[in-house]
Enzyme design. Structure first.
Site: not given
Length: 377
Positions: A210-211
């Site tokens: 997740i970024h």
């Protein structure tokens, strides 16, 4: 012929490595071709930059501009200024840019203003979400590129719908090259390295990343995603190499892992990521590149976004879009973990046959810079 390659973000290192190996191969065959590598510095963490040049078996960059930790405007502006100086010194025949980052746009703009030809790898991708900085970067880069290397038929169609492909308006030439990431997957699969964590990799687990700003900058989305991950971890362990920006956001919001089967680790190098990909049962991500890599390694994928540039994966059922809704994510994970026959039938060749880098170098050598060409080879 001299190619100046501009890279700055983690996925670009991988993509550039495939073309760099092809350039070296041509040099060894006596072809007059040279590559100068410029690293803008956009990713400067050791795990996300320096280690890549060692693992990817490519030379260290000839230039490191050390531009990072700035807002979009300041970062792109400083890159533009510094790349221009390099271009004036090097006088390349082509500037080669990858993907959709600030480094991509800065490299293309700097070259175009100096009347140096621009080639864009991963041209034609569209999320149709102009709130994404990446969408702005890729559209602007496509518009000023002389040679547009499309990884898929969908990318070619997107460009043609926008007026590229042979009219009198001076748009760049289209080449359907296939995807350099498929080249990379084929090359690096045998070189994968086991991450240094205590875990039974022979048991099923979910690989998660997740970024994206659309998730990390929205507290409600980030909270919802992590609630889903906690629930999924009750049945199946998750390994989450955590991006530094995401870690900072979680800390600020007071969100932490409440389950020992949600295993949060530091970012890993590409060869360790390949190991995780080859051993996992499912990929959950908001990364663009990891969606494709899941397909290359025959793993089902859940994309934690509201849209994707890789629409063909969704159309063929290899990828499910969930957004950030907790229940939708949980339901999708259960469906994909049960779907053990997803890759039993022969995979379609959505991204070429692993020779994208050769096609790209061939096109550059042939000097295919004909603005009115409608090539889609």
């Amino acid at each position: 012929m001299k190619i100046l390659t501009v890279i700055g973000a983690r996925p670009q290192f991988i993509k550039a490595a495939t073309v760099s190996r092809e350039v070296l191969k041509r040099q060894n065959d006596g072809v007059d071709i040279e590559e100068v590598i410029v690293h803008t510095g956009q990713h400067f963490d050791a795990n996300m930059s320096d280690i890549f040049f060692e693992q990817m078996r490519i030379p260290k960059p000839d230039y490191n501009l050390e531009v990072h930790s700035l807002g979009h405007g300041a970062m792109t502006g400083q890159m533009l200024e510094k790349i221009e100086k390099v271009l004036l010194d090097e006088q390349p025949d082509w500037v080669l840019v990858y993907g959709d980052t600030n480094s991509t746009l800065a490299g293309a703009l700097a070259a175009k203003k100096l009347h140096i030809r621009v080639a864009h790898v991963e041209a034609g991708l569209r999320s149709f979400n102009m709130a994404m900085p990446e969408e702005v970067n890729r559209i602007m880069t496509d518009r000023i590129s002389d040679l547009l290397f499309c990884p898929t038929a969908t990318a070619v169609s997107n460009l043609q719908a926008e007026g590229f492909g042979g009219d009198a308006r001076g748009f760049g030439s289209i080449v359907r090259s296939g995807d350099v990431m498929q080249d990379a997957a084929m090359f690096y699969a045998a070189l994968s390295e086991k991450p240094g964590i205590e875990f039974d990799f022979d048991s099923p687990f979910v690989l998660t990343t997740i970024h994206r700003a659309e998730n990390t900058d929205d507290p409600e989305r980030l909270q919802s995603i992590f609630e889903a991950l906690q629930t999924i971890a009750e049945k199946t362990p998750l390994i989450l190499p955590l991006h530094p920006r995401t870690r900072a956001k979680l800390t600020a919001l007071g969100i932490r892992s409440l389950h020992d089967r949600l295993i949060i680790i530091d970012p890993v190098g590409y060869l360790e990521m390949v190991y995780l990909l080859t051993h996992c049962a499912l990929v959950m991500t908001d990364s663009g590149g990891l969606q494709k890599e899941a397909f290359f390694f025959e793993k089902p994928c859940i994309t934690l976004r509201d849209e994707t540039e890789w629409t063909e994966l969704v159309e063929h059922g290899f990828n499910l879009l969930t957004g950030a809704d907790r229940n939708t994510i949980i339901d999708a994970s259960e469906k994909m973990l049960r779907h053990k026959q997803l890759f039993d039938e022969r995979k379609p060749e959505l991204y070429g046959n692993g020779n994208a880098s050769g096609i790209i170098v061939d096109a550059l050598l042939k000097n295919q810079c004909k603005p009115n060409s409608d090539s889609t080879e």
